[in-house]
Motif scaffolding. Structure first.
Motif, PDB file in Angstrom:
ATOM      1  N   GLN A 131      13.418  19.319  78.219  1.00  0.00           N
ATOM      2  CA  GLN A 131      12.172  18.760  77.369  1.00  0.00           C
ATOM      3  C   GLN A 131      12.734  18.035  76.076  1.00  0.00           C
ATOM      4  O   GLN A 131      13.719  18.510  75.495  1.00  0.00           O
ATOM      5  N   ILE A 132      11.927  17.049  75.978  1.00  0.00           N
ATOM      6  CA  ILE A 132      12.231  16.201  74.649  1.00  0.00           C
ATOM      7  C   ILE A 132      11.201  16.333  73.771  1.00  0.00           C
ATOM      8  O   ILE A 132       9.925  16.358  74.070  1.00  0.00           O
ATOM      9  N   GLY A 133      11.282  16.915  72.577  1.00  0.00           N
ATOM     10  CA  GLY A 133      10.311  17.329  71.482  1.00  0.00           C
ATOM     11  C   GLY A 133      10.396  16.464  70.516  1.00  0.00           C
ATOM     12  O   GLY A 133      11.691  16.152  69.822  1.00  0.00           O
ATOM     13  N   TYR A 134       9.206  15.937  69.665  1.00  0.00           N
ATOM     14  CA  TYR A 134       9.451  15.342  68.820  1.00  0.00           C
ATOM     15  C   TYR A 134       8.463  16.041  67.666  1.00  0.00           C
ATOM     16  O   TYR A 134       7.293  16.083  67.844  1.00  0.00           O
ATOM     17  N   LEU A 135       8.942  16.289  66.500  1.00  0.00           N
ATOM     18  CA  LEU A 135       8.249  16.787  65.384  1.00  0.00           C
ATOM     19  C   LEU A 135       7.947  15.996  64.246  1.00  0.00           C
ATOM     20  O   LEU A 135       8.955  15.623  63.592  1.00  0.00           O
ATOM     21  N   GLY A 136       7.182  15.268  64.137  1.00  0.00           N
ATOM     22  CA  GLY A 136       6.781  14.083  62.994  1.00  0.00           C
ATOM     23  C   GLY A 136       5.888  14.695  61.972  1.00  0.00           C
ATOM     24  O   GLY A 136       5.217  15.718  62.138  1.00  0.00           O
ATOM     25  N   ALA A 176       8.254  16.679  79.269  1.00  0.00           N
ATOM     26  CA  ALA A 176       9.414  17.005  80.275  1.00  0.00           C
ATOM     27  C   ALA A 176      10.176  15.801  80.914  1.00  0.00           C
ATOM     28  O   ALA A 176       9.730  15.048  81.501  1.00  0.00           O
ATOM     29  N   VAL A 177      11.452  16.036  80.695  1.00  0.00           N
ATOM     30  CA  VAL A 177      12.491  14.955  81.386  1.00  0.00           C
ATOM     31  C   VAL A 177      12.121  14.690  82.655  1.00  0.00           C
ATOM     32  O   VAL A 177      12.055  13.346  83.246  1.00  0.00           O
ATOM     33  N   GLU A 178      11.949  15.694  83.499  1.00  0.00           N
ATOM     34  CA  GLU A 178      11.571  15.623  85.207  1.00  0.00           C
ATOM     35  C   GLU A 178      10.410  14.689  85.154  1.00  0.00           C
ATOM     36  O   GLU A 178      10.355  14.134  86.131  1.00  0.00           O
ATOM     37  N   ASP A 179       9.357  14.789  84.186  1.00  0.00           N
ATOM     38  CA  ASP A 179       8.052  14.135  84.563  1.00  0.00           C
ATOM     39  C   ASP A 179       8.280  12.786  83.728  1.00  0.00           C
ATOM     40  O   ASP A 179       6.959  12.070  83.918  1.00  0.00           O
ATOM     41  N   LEU A 180       9.273  12.242  83.235  1.00  0.00           N
ATOM     42  CA  LEU A 180       8.993  10.848  82.482  1.00  0.00           C
ATOM     43  C   LEU A 180       8.801   9.888  83.633  1.00  0.00           C
ATOM     44  O   LEU A 180       9.679  10.044  84.971  1.00  0.00           O
ATOM     45  N   GLU A 181       8.052   8.956  83.502  1.00  0.00           N
ATOM     46  CA  GLU A 181       8.001   7.973  84.547  1.00  0.00           C
ATOM     47  C   GLU A 181       8.230   6.513  83.788  1.00  0.00           C
ATOM     48  O   GLU A 181       8.591   5.597  84.635  1.00  0.00           O
ATOM     49  N   GLU A 182       8.222   6.542  82.616  1.00  0.00           N
ATOM     50  CA  GLU A 182       8.541   5.080  81.712  1.00  0.00           C
ATOM     51  C   GLU A 182       9.090   5.266  80.623  1.00  0.00           C
ATOM     52  O   GLU A 182       8.793   6.003  79.881  1.00  0.00           O
ATOM     53  N   LEU A 183      10.272   4.385  80.190  1.00  0.00           N
ATOM     54  CA  LEU A 183      10.635   4.368  78.731  1.00  0.00           C
ATOM     55  C   LEU A 183      10.788   2.791  78.464  1.00  0.00           C
ATOM     56  O   LEU A 183      10.919   1.921  79.158  1.00  0.00           O
ATOM     57  N   ARG A 184       9.966   2.787  77.218  1.00  0.00           N
ATOM     58  CA  ARG A 184      10.128   1.442  76.461  1.00  0.00           C
ATOM     59  C   ARG A 184      10.563   1.281  75.006  1.00  0.00           C
ATOM     60  O   ARG A 184      10.608   2.541  74.526  1.00  0.00           O
ATOM     61  N   GLN A 236       4.830   9.802  80.491  1.00  0.00           N
ATOM     62  CA  GLN A 236       4.984  11.087  81.437  1.00  0.00           C
ATOM     63  C   GLN A 236       4.129  10.701  82.842  1.00  0.00           C
ATOM     64  O   GLN A 236       3.145   9.669  82.655  1.00  0.00           O
ATOM     65  N   SER A 237       4.079  11.550  84.030  1.00  0.00           N
ATOM     66  CA  SER A 237       3.570  10.952  85.229  1.00  0.00           C
ATOM     67  C   SER A 237       2.072  11.439  84.958  1.00  0.00           C
ATOM     68  O   SER A 237       1.118  10.670  85.766  1.00  0.00           O
ATOM     69  N   ASP A 238       1.597  12.133  84.145  1.00  0.00           N
ATOM     70  CA  ASP A 238       0.215  12.403  83.958  1.00  0.00           C
ATOM     71  C   ASP A 238      -0.555  11.483  82.981  1.00  0.00           C
ATOM     72  O   ASP A 238      -1.654  11.482  82.574  1.00  0.00           O
ATOM     73  N   GLY A 239      -0.019  10.437  82.521  1.00  0.00           N
ATOM     74  CA  GLY A 239      -0.383   9.434  81.472  1.00  0.00           C
ATOM     75  C   GLY A 239      -0.078   9.850  80.114  1.00  0.00           C
ATOM     76  O   GLY A 239      -0.384   8.835  79.232  1.00  0.00           O
ATOM     77  N   ARG A 240       0.161  11.038  79.527  1.00  0.00           N
ATOM     78  CA  ARG A 240       0.531  11.335  78.302  1.00  0.00           C
ATOM     79  C   ARG A 240       1.691  10.321  77.687  1.00  0.00           C
ATOM     80  O   ARG A 240       2.655  10.186  78.394  1.00  0.00           O
ATOM     81  N   ILE A 241       1.587   9.957  76.540  1.00  0.00           N
ATOM     82  CA  ILE A 241       2.744   9.117  75.851  1.00  0.00           C
ATOM     83  C   ILE A 241       3.094   9.816  74.639  1.00  0.00           C
ATOM     84  O   ILE A 241       2.522  10.389  73.812  1.00  0.00           O
ATOM     85  N   LEU A 242       4.417   9.856  74.496  1.00  0.00           N
ATOM     86  CA  LEU A 242       4.953  10.453  73.068  1.00  0.00           C
ATOM     87  C   LEU A 242       6.030   9.116  72.764  1.00  0.00           C
ATOM     88  O   LEU A 242       6.719   8.457  73.334  1.00  0.00           O
ATOM     89  N   VAL A 243       5.643   9.026  71.509  1.00  0.00           N
ATOM     90  CA  VAL A 243       6.339   7.794  70.554  1.00  0.00           C
ATOM     91  C   VAL A 243       7.330   8.364  69.619  1.00  0.00           C
ATOM     92  O   VAL A 243       6.872   9.180  68.670  1.00  0.00           O
ATOM     93  N   ILE A 244       8.578   8.197  69.661  1.00  0.00           N
ATOM     94  CA  ILE A 244       9.601   8.643  68.760  1.00  0.00           C
ATOM     95  C   ILE A 244      10.307   7.758  67.965  1.00  0.00           C
ATOM     96  O   ILE A 244      10.572   6.519  68.773  1.00  0.00           O
ATOM     97  N   PRO A 245      10.385   7.620  66.795  1.00  0.00           N
ATOM     98  CA  PRO A 245      11.088   6.511  65.980  1.00  0.00           C
ATOM     99  C   PRO A 245      12.545   6.592  66.458  1.00  0.00           C
ATOM    100  O   PRO A 245      13.268   7.583  66.581  1.00  0.00           O
TER     101      PRO A 245
END
Length: 188
Positions: A79-84, A92-100, A114-123
Motif C-alpha cells: 500500500q502507498i499511503g500519503y498523510l498530508g 493498494a499497489v495491486e489496484d492501481l490503474e493509472e499514474l499521472r 485505483q480501479s474503483d475510481g478513487r484518486i490519491l494525489v501525492i506531492p
C-alpha cells in the motif's frame, strides 16, 4: 555535531548509493586484476552486477526531488499511503490503474487512480516520496525512462479550480499520463 554544512551533507546523502556502486565496480576490477581462471570471471561478474546497481542508483537520484512538499509518504505491505496536512489516504499497489504527473499551483503531484475510481494525489516533494521509485518500477509495462523524462520536462499547469484539488473520480483528466495498467485477462 556535524563538520559539514547542511547542503553538503544533503548532497553526500543523495549521492551515497551511486558512490557505493562506483566503489563496488572499482573493487570488482581490483579483484579481476589478480588474473587467472578464477579471479577474472569472478571480477567481471561482480563488475557487471555493480554496474547494473549503478544504473539503478543513478535513476533513483534523478527520481528524487527536494523534500519541500507537504506531508509524508508511507509504504506498507503493498500500500502507498500519503498523510498530508489537509488530505491523505491509501492506495493498494495491486489496484492501481493509472499514474499521472500533474501540476497544481506550481507544485508537481503524483496522481494515482485505483480501479474503483478513487484518486490519491501525492506531492512529488513530500517526505519519503523518493521511495515511490521502487514501487513504480514494479508496475507492469511502466517505462522508467518515460517516468524520468516526465520529471525532467517542463511543468504543465493543470486547469485551476480555485484553492481545492479535486480528488474525486469526476475530476477533469489533467496532467501527463505516465502509465496505465494493461488490460487484464478475464478467466471464466
Amino acid at each position: 555535531m556535524s563538520f559539514l554544512r547542511p547542503e553538503v551533507e544533503a548532497l553526500l546523502l543523495r549521492w551515497r548509493e551511486p558512490a557505493a556502486a562506483a566503489a563496488a565496480m572499482g573493487g570488482a576490477l581490483w579483484l579481476a586484476s589478480f588474473g587467472g581462471w578464477f579471479f577474472v570471471p569472478l571480477g567481471l561478474t561482480a563488475f557487471a552486477a555493480a554496474a547494473g546497481w549503478g544504473v539503478i542508483a543513478l535513476r533513483r537520484v534523478r527520481f528524487g526531488q527536494s523534500a519541500d512538499g507537504p506531508g509524508v509518504v508511507e509504504l506498507d505491505e503493498g500500500q502507498i499511503g500519503y498523510l498530508g496536512p489537509d488530505e491523505g489516504g491509501f492506495v493498494a499497489v495491486e489496484d492501481l490503474e493509472e499514474l499521472r504527473l500533474v501540476t497544481v499551483r506550481g507544485q508537481r503531484h503524483w496522481r494515482l487512480r485505483q480501479s474503483d475510481g478513487r484518486i490519491l494525489v501525492i506531492p512529488v516533494g513530500a517526505e519519503g516520496a523518493e521511495r515511490l521509485f521502487d514501487v513504480f518500477a514494479t508496475l507492469p509495462g511502466l517505462e522508467m525512462g518515460r517516468l524520468l523524462a516526465a520529471l525532467r520536462g517542463p511543468a504543465a499547469e493543470a486547469p485551476a479550480a480555485g484553492n481545492v484539488i479535486s480528488l474525486s473520480s469526476q475530476a477533469p483528466m489533467m496532467g501527463q499520463v505516465i502509465w496505465r495498467r494493461p488490460a487484464r485477462a478475464v478467466l471464466t
